[in-house]
Enzyme design. Sequence first.
Site, mmCIF file in Angstrom:
data_model
loop_
_atom_site.group_PDB
_atom_site.id
_atom_site.type_symbol
_atom_site.label_atom_id
_atom_site.label_comp_id
_atom_site.label_asym_id
_atom_site.label_seq_id
_atom_site.Cartn_x
_atom_site.Cartn_y
_atom_site.Cartn_z
ATOM 1 N N GLN A 185 25.564 -70.066 13.658
ATOM 2 C CA GLN A 185 26.580 -69.075 13.379
ATOM 3 C C GLN A 185 28.139 -69.750 13.619
ATOM 4 O O GLN A 185 28.916 -69.683 12.836
ATOM 5 C CB GLN A 185 26.590 -67.769 13.745
ATOM 6 C CG GLN A 185 27.482 -66.823 13.142
ATOM 7 C CD GLN A 185 27.491 -66.425 11.915
ATOM 8 O OE1 GLN A 185 26.264 -66.481 11.248
ATOM 9 N NE2 GLN A 185 28.557 -66.263 11.358
ATOM 10 N N SER A 211 27.619 -61.729 14.443
ATOM 11 C CA SER A 211 26.625 -61.669 13.271
ATOM 12 C C SER A 211 25.351 -60.707 13.189
ATOM 13 O O SER A 211 24.573 -61.258 14.384
ATOM 14 C CB SER A 211 26.539 -63.072 12.675
ATOM 15 O OG SER A 211 25.749 -62.989 11.741
ATOM 16 N N HIS A 213 22.987 -61.533 11.400
ATOM 17 C CA HIS A 213 21.993 -62.543 11.282
ATOM 18 C C HIS A 213 21.365 -62.952 12.714
ATOM 19 O O HIS A 213 20.354 -63.413 12.589
ATOM 20 C CB HIS A 213 22.473 -63.526 10.519
ATOM 21 C CG HIS A 213 22.841 -63.243 8.913
ATOM 22 N ND1 HIS A 213 21.601 -63.397 8.157
ATOM 23 C CD2 HIS A 213 23.975 -63.123 8.375
ATOM 24 C CE1 HIS A 213 22.209 -63.154 6.840
ATOM 25 N NE2 HIS A 213 23.338 -62.845 6.872
ATOM 26 N N ASP A 220 20.059 -61.786 3.492
ATOM 27 C CA ASP A 220 20.757 -61.831 2.338
ATOM 28 C C ASP A 220 19.747 -61.876 1.282
ATOM 29 O O ASP A 220 18.777 -62.821 1.417
ATOM 30 C CB ASP A 220 21.950 -62.767 2.283
ATOM 31 C CG ASP A 220 22.930 -62.722 3.252
ATOM 32 O OD1 ASP A 220 23.332 -61.399 3.644
ATOM 33 O OD2 ASP A 220 23.640 -63.654 3.632
ATOM 34 N N GLU A 269 29.584 -56.112 0.242
ATOM 35 C CA GLU A 269 28.339 -57.355 0.329
ATOM 36 C C GLU A 269 26.961 -56.807 -0.126
ATOM 37 O O GLU A 269 26.363 -56.082 0.633
ATOM 38 C CB GLU A 269 28.265 -58.037 1.632
ATOM 39 C CG GLU A 269 29.169 -59.039 1.934
ATOM 40 C CD GLU A 269 29.118 -59.838 3.293
ATOM 41 O OE1 GLU A 269 27.919 -59.908 3.561
ATOM 42 O OE2 GLU A 269 30.036 -60.704 3.756
ATOM 43 N N HIS A 272 23.592 -58.040 1.336
ATOM 44 C CA HIS A 272 23.470 -58.141 2.876
ATOM 45 C C HIS A 272 22.567 -56.890 3.089
ATOM 46 O O HIS A 272 23.064 -55.960 3.281
ATOM 47 C CB HIS A 272 24.679 -58.249 3.663
ATOM 48 C CG HIS A 272 24.387 -58.350 4.984
ATOM 49 N ND1 HIS A 272 24.467 -59.522 5.727
ATOM 50 C CD2 HIS A 272 24.254 -57.404 6.068
ATOM 51 C CE1 HIS A 272 24.305 -59.539 7.197
ATOM 52 N NE2 HIS A 272 23.943 -57.908 7.237
#
Length: 302
Positions: A185, A211, A213, A220, A269, A272
Amino acid sequence: MRGKWKDNMVNKTKTKMNISIAILMALTIVAGCGNKSDVISTVSPVPTTTGGATTAPTVSPSVGATPTTIPTASSTAAATATAKPSSSPAASPAASNTPPKNGAVQVIAKPESITALVNKQNALPSSYEPTDLVYPNIAFTFSEKIDKRKMRQVAATAIEKLFAGAAKDGVPLAGVSAYRSYATQKALFDSYVKKDGEEKAKTYSAVPGTSEHETGLAIDVTGSNGKCAAADCFGGTKEAIWLEKHAGEYGFIIRYPQGKAAITGYQYEPWHLRYVGADIANEIQAKNLTMEEYYHTVPVSK
């Protein structure tokens, strides 16, 4: 005369007996009053009310008796408060409702929680790495078995069901990017800063540690043809519309919904997805909330 004398003697005898009986009765009453006084002094005949709770009368045990413990009003109230569930959503295990001062970032206490609120104000520990990362059995836009295909086990199982459900409805999907380490990241964010400057980069990319993630619970996605992967053009596609309607059924939310940038700190987004579990996901989706709104936290600054 003899009969009269006899009657006098009888009367005197009766008088003496009456006096003796009276004396005995008086002594008995005195002794009895002493015992009655002792009993009254050990009993509170009227219950005492404190703070809305009634306290039972307290009795002092007699000598040799086994004392009995009587719960106090405070302990009863505490037990009642503990047993009664709250109707409002529980506080996030990750965040505080008190905004940090001077833009400071708080470190998440329970980064392993599937409901951890990760955003610009609440960061994962830089050393955090999920221990149950696996490769979900879904299609991706690339073939390599690398970290960004991985998700935590619970999220991997859920995304497999979501992809299967979408395919059944004629909307095949593909993964674009899932797990990222802190180092990955950081490298990604630094590249965006170099390209667009830090201020703009922060509107679409997370500072390392903040993040989703990095939790292993986010992914995503895009259409199976790979077009509009993590791009604005994904919004309005049949895939994006399907996700808006059905993601909650599988425990996922669209983390950065349209029109909520001032709250989440990120632009829209539609690709996401974040796993939070079906119960919370369905409520967030039904009420058109963000995680920040669900947990009643302050808006995130851009």
